[in-house]
Design a protein around this motif. Sequence first.
Motif, PDB file in Angstrom:
ATOM      1  N   TRP A 300       8.185  -4.940   4.251  1.00 16.43           N
ATOM      2  CA  TRP A 300       7.251  -6.070   5.165  1.00 16.43           C
ATOM      3  C   TRP A 300       5.628  -4.990   5.306  1.00 16.43           C
ATOM      4  CZ3 TRP A 300       5.510  -4.004  10.361  1.00 16.43           C
ATOM      5  CH2 TRP A 300       4.341  -4.854  10.819  1.00 16.43           C
ATOM      6  N   MET A 301       6.100  -3.674   5.383  1.00 11.87           N
ATOM      7  CA  MET A 301       4.652  -2.217   5.817  1.00 11.87           C
ATOM      8  C   MET A 301       3.994  -3.092   3.737  1.00 11.87           C
ATOM      9  SD  MET A 301       4.556  -1.023   8.101  1.00 11.87           S
ATOM     10  CE  MET A 301       3.485   0.686   7.986  1.00 11.87           C
ATOM     11  N   VAL A 310       5.278  -4.533  -5.809  1.00  9.31           N
ATOM     12  CA  VAL A 310       6.728  -3.785  -6.377  1.00  9.31           C
ATOM     13  C   VAL A 310       6.218  -2.591  -7.264  1.00  9.31           C
ATOM     14  CG1 VAL A 310       9.069  -3.277  -7.178  1.00  9.31           C
ATOM     15  CG2 VAL A 310       8.851  -5.045  -4.819  1.00  9.31           C
ATOM     16  N   GLY A 311       6.029  -2.080  -7.258  1.00 11.71           N
ATOM     17  CA  GLY A 311       6.143  -1.103  -8.329  1.00 11.71           C
ATOM     18  C   GLY A 311       3.978  -0.314  -8.091  1.00 11.71           C
ATOM     19  N   GLN A 312       3.665  -0.931  -7.129  1.00 14.44           N
ATOM     20  CA  GLN A 312       2.440  -0.654  -7.669  1.00 14.44           C
ATOM     21  C   GLN A 312       2.107   0.736  -5.881  1.00 14.44           C
ATOM     22  OE1 GLN A 312      -0.248  -3.914  -5.920  1.00 14.44           O
ATOM     23  NE2 GLN A 312      -0.007  -5.227  -8.072  1.00 14.44           N
ATOM     24  N   THR A 313       0.940   1.486  -6.871  1.00 16.27           N
ATOM     25  CA  THR A 313       0.608   2.053  -5.425  1.00 16.27           C
ATOM     26  C   THR A 313       0.521   2.426  -4.176  1.00 16.27           C
ATOM     27  OG1 THR A 313      -0.513   3.317  -7.417  1.00 16.27           O
ATOM     28  CG2 THR A 313      -0.375   4.332  -4.468  1.00 16.27           C
ATOM     29  N   ALA A 314      -0.263   0.338  -4.056  1.00 12.97           N
ATOM     30  CA  ALA A 314      -0.200   0.152  -2.326  1.00 12.97           C
ATOM     31  C   ALA A 314       1.637  -0.001  -2.125  1.00 12.97           C
ATOM     32  CB  ALA A 314      -1.109  -0.843  -2.404  1.00 12.97           C
ATOM     33  N   TYR A 315       1.601  -0.805  -3.065  1.00 14.27           N
ATOM     34  CA  TYR A 315       3.374  -0.717  -1.617  1.00 14.27           C
ATOM     35  C   TYR A 315       3.759   0.687  -1.679  1.00 14.27           C
ATOM     36  CZ  TYR A 315       7.841  -3.349  -1.892  1.00 14.27           C
ATOM     37  OH  TYR A 315       8.872  -3.646  -1.455  1.00 14.27           O
ATOM     38  N   ASP A 316       4.105   1.265  -2.542  1.00 11.22           N
ATOM     39  CA  ASP A 316       4.709   2.863  -1.807  1.00 11.22           C
ATOM     40  C   ASP A 316       4.088   3.193  -1.297  1.00 11.22           C
ATOM     41  OD1 ASP A 316       6.145   2.606  -4.323  1.00 11.22           O
ATOM     42  OD2 ASP A 316       4.734   3.368  -6.089  1.00 11.22           O
ATOM     43  N   ARG A 317       2.946   2.719  -1.184  1.00 11.99           N
ATOM     44  CA  ARG A 317       2.191   3.940   0.083  1.00 11.99           C
ATOM     45  C   ARG A 317       3.055   3.390   1.445  1.00 11.99           C
ATOM     46  NH1 ARG A 317      -2.575   6.493  -0.373  1.00 11.99           N
ATOM     47  NH2 ARG A 317      -3.244   4.829   1.898  1.00 11.99           N
ATOM     48  N   LYS A 373      -1.435 -10.957   9.534  1.00  8.37           N
ATOM     49  CA  LYS A 373      -2.813 -12.052   9.483  1.00  8.37           C
ATOM     50  C   LYS A 373      -3.763 -11.120   9.961  1.00  8.37           C
ATOM     51  CE  LYS A 373      -0.570 -15.641   9.275  1.00  8.37           C
ATOM     52  NZ  LYS A 373      -0.449 -15.867   7.753  1.00  8.37           N
ATOM     53  N   ALA A 374      -4.005  -9.608  10.693  1.00  4.28           N
ATOM     54  CA  ALA A 374      -5.261  -8.814  11.038  1.00  4.28           C
ATOM     55  C   ALA A 374      -5.665  -8.403   9.273  1.00  4.28           C
ATOM     56  CB  ALA A 374      -4.983  -7.972  12.255  1.00  4.28           C
ATOM     57  N   ALA A 375      -3.632  -7.810   8.885  1.00  2.00           N
ATOM     58  CA  ALA A 375      -4.421  -6.240   8.034  1.00  2.00           C
ATOM     59  C   ALA A 375      -4.602  -8.158   6.647  1.00  2.00           C
ATOM     60  CB  ALA A 375      -3.177  -6.304   8.024  1.00  2.00           C
ATOM     61  N   GLU A 376      -4.436  -8.737   6.239  1.00  2.00           N
ATOM     62  CA  GLU A 376      -4.434 -10.103   5.530  1.00  2.00           C
ATOM     63  C   GLU A 376      -6.335 -10.490   5.492  1.00  2.00           C
ATOM     64  OE1 GLU A 376      -3.684 -14.722   3.956  1.00  2.00           O
ATOM     65  OE2 GLU A 376      -2.419 -13.543   5.370  1.00  2.00           O
ATOM     66  N   VAL A 383     -11.503  -4.168   2.635  1.00  2.00           N
ATOM     67  CA  VAL A 383     -11.372  -3.683   3.035  1.00  2.00           C
ATOM     68  C   VAL A 383     -10.151  -3.463   1.811  1.00  2.00           C
ATOM     69  CG1 VAL A 383      -8.991  -2.422   3.734  1.00  2.00           C
ATOM     70  CG2 VAL A 383     -11.329  -3.789   5.486  1.00  2.00           C
ATOM     71  N   PRO A 384     -10.128  -1.845   0.992  1.00  3.63           N
ATOM     72  CA  PRO A 384      -9.245  -1.861  -0.468  1.00  3.63           C
ATOM     73  C   PRO A 384      -7.950  -2.303  -0.053  1.00  3.63           C
ATOM     74  CG  PRO A 384     -10.615  -0.362  -0.041  1.00  3.63           C
ATOM     75  CD  PRO A 384     -10.996  -0.697   1.374  1.00  3.63           C
ATOM     76  N   VAL A 385      -7.142  -2.442  -1.068  1.00  2.00           N
ATOM     77  CA  VAL A 385      -5.219  -2.822  -0.824  1.00  2.00           C
ATOM     78  C   VAL A 385      -4.620  -1.858  -1.081  1.00  2.00           C
ATOM     79  CG1 VAL A 385      -3.706  -3.093  -2.977  1.00  2.00           C
ATOM     80  CG2 VAL A 385      -5.557  -5.257  -2.164  1.00  2.00           C
ATOM     81  N   GLY A 386      -4.223  -1.750  -0.205  1.00  2.00           N
ATOM     82  CA  GLY A 386      -3.049  -0.450  -0.148  1.00  2.00           C
ATOM     83  C   GLY A 386      -4.208   0.469   1.395  1.00  2.00           C
ATOM     84  N   TYR A 387      -5.429   0.246   1.760  1.00  2.00           N
ATOM     85  CA  TYR A 387      -5.781   1.520   2.968  1.00  2.00           C
ATOM     86  C   TYR A 387      -5.933  -0.046   3.741  1.00  2.00           C
ATOM     87  CZ  TYR A 387      -6.230   4.650  -0.825  1.00  2.00           C
ATOM     88  OH  TYR A 387      -5.818   5.676  -2.101  1.00  2.00           O
ATOM     89  N   PRO A 388      -5.421  -0.342   4.693  1.00  2.00           N
ATOM     90  CA  PRO A 388      -5.339  -0.821   6.001  1.00  2.00           C
ATOM     91  C   PRO A 388      -5.942   0.081   6.929  1.00  2.00           C
ATOM     92  CG  PRO A 388      -3.303  -0.612   6.058  1.00  2.00           C
ATOM     93  CD  PRO A 388      -4.191  -0.184   4.093  1.00  2.00           C
ATOM     94  N   SER A 389      -6.856  -1.049   7.992  1.00  2.00           N
ATOM     95  CA  SER A 389      -7.762   0.254   9.321  1.00  2.00           C
ATOM     96  C   SER A 389      -6.463   0.911   9.721  1.00  2.00           C
ATOM     97  CB  SER A 389      -8.535  -1.022   9.845  1.00  2.00           C
ATOM     98  OG  SER A 389      -7.951  -1.663  10.598  1.00  2.00           O
ATOM     99  N   LEU A 390      -7.442   1.850  10.224  1.00  2.00           N
ATOM    100  CA  LEU A 390      -6.308   2.555  11.066  1.00  2.00           C
ATOM    101  C   LEU A 390      -6.176   1.664  12.480  1.00  2.00           C
ATOM    102  CD1 LEU A 390      -5.600   5.555  12.404  1.00  2.00           C
ATOM    103  CD2 LEU A 390      -8.159   5.329  13.700  1.00  2.00           C
ATOM    104  N   GLY A 391      -6.784   0.898  13.032  1.00  2.10           N
ATOM    105  CA  GLY A 391      -6.110  -0.121  14.054  1.00  2.10           C
ATOM    106  C   GLY A 391      -4.817  -0.898  14.025  1.00  2.10           C
TER     107      GLY A 391
END
Length: 506
Positions: A300-301, A310-317, A373-376, A383-391
């Motif tokens: 989920w994260m 899966v396999g992308q840097t954003a997913y691993d982060r 939904k907030a991240a989406e 906002v770049p994929v793999g870098y959600p806001s601090l909130g």
Amino acid sequence: MEQPHTSSLHVETEAPEPSPLRKMVAVSSIAAGVQFGWALQLSLLTPYVQTLGVPHAWASFIWLCGPISGLVVQPIVGYTSDRCTSRFGRRRPFILAGALAVALAVFLIGYAADIGHAAGDDITKKTRPHAVAVFVVGFWILDVANNMLQGPCRAFLGDLAAGDHRKTRTANAFFSFFMAIGNVLGYAAGSYDKLHRVFPFTETSACNVFCANLKSCFFFSIFLLLVLILIVLVTVNDPQFTPNQAIQNDDVAALGSRFSCFDQVVGAFKDLKGPMWMLMLVTAVNWFAWFPYVLFDTDWMGREVYGGDVGQTAYDRGVHAGSLGLMLNSVVLALMSLAVEPLGRLVGGVKWLWGIVNVVLAVCMAMTVVISKAAEHERRHGVPVGYPSLGVRAGALTFFSVLGIPLAITYSVPFALASIYSSTSGAGQGLSLGLLNVAIVVPQMIISGISGPIDKKFGGGNLPAFVLGTVAAAISAVLAIVLLPTPKPPADGDKVAAIPAPPSFH
């Protein structure tokens, strides 16, 4: 000739005294070693099996291996350990055998990619069938081994408590505490992506850095487990069980000739009293709430919160951030485990405590929709994929942390109640806890079977399963308060020796 009814056999011998708390703490500490491996399994194996080529929608089916084996293993191991006459004791042989099986399982899981490559897998292709097969075999063995460990360990605690309700609850709270310690170690190891450097030989052409890190984590987990088990085997006495302590020799012969292990398990279900049935019902509904989280927390994260595949840097982060969240969850779990007994008294009993924290569980599961939904929304607005806001990150980590509160109760209260109810359930400590495990694994089988297809139907994400968990948590909160009877302490002279009661004859 009709045999006499002996469903509630009371032993005419003097009941044993509860063991010192230090021995219960030693046995409980095994949970740290077991849970270290489970933490790695829960946080890393769903992403890992997808790197072997299993699609996300089918990844949940891999988890069917565990509950199917647990459905059979827990009651059988519980029954057998109740009646084990080994000179090493009733519980210790199963604990040692379970530890050795865990060592074999983690080797197969960690080296699945290498073994699959040696067997002919093409590592340039997305799917590696031989590696998946080795992984599934290792997964089966791991779950069987964990059942061989956890069931006898909890039954051992019941033996050591010798019918004392308060010590039973305290011992299970310590078991929950050490599970949290194991979680902290496992999730910390899983969130650290450079651990493989300690064992440089783990990285191979078939096993990338993620895979090598998983191997290294498992090396540490098996070392911790074997050390803790060795301490218990050496320092905690497990008296040899001799059947004539409870049953006359002719009754033993009758039992041996007329009742197999399967007969005893089925008979135990038939003879269960109302409190145990209610406990199993509440436990089953409660685990319908927990398993979507257990199966898909880090996924989920990676997907919904960090927006990767899966396999992308954003997913691993996202997966590593999820491991950090699980570590925070375990810290809260550890602290809460030490507060179970006083909080139970404060709110009017453990069933009220369980009901209240299930409301917390329902709110947390519902918050996954809000966070996702907030991240989406952020990604749609630049906002770049793999870098959600601090909130968003703070909300996700808060979700993991707060869930440590109901998890501490889930890991302790049902098992303590099962030990207490076992005096009237028609089964010994081991078998009663094995039957309770049935109420845990059946929901896992259902969730594992339906969550993947449901998620795929609604777009391939994890939120539909989490919504199902929200509803189940709310229902279990009501059931815990309404259905569960408050355990009454035994009157003086009512305690019986902590030995299994035989089945009834009709």
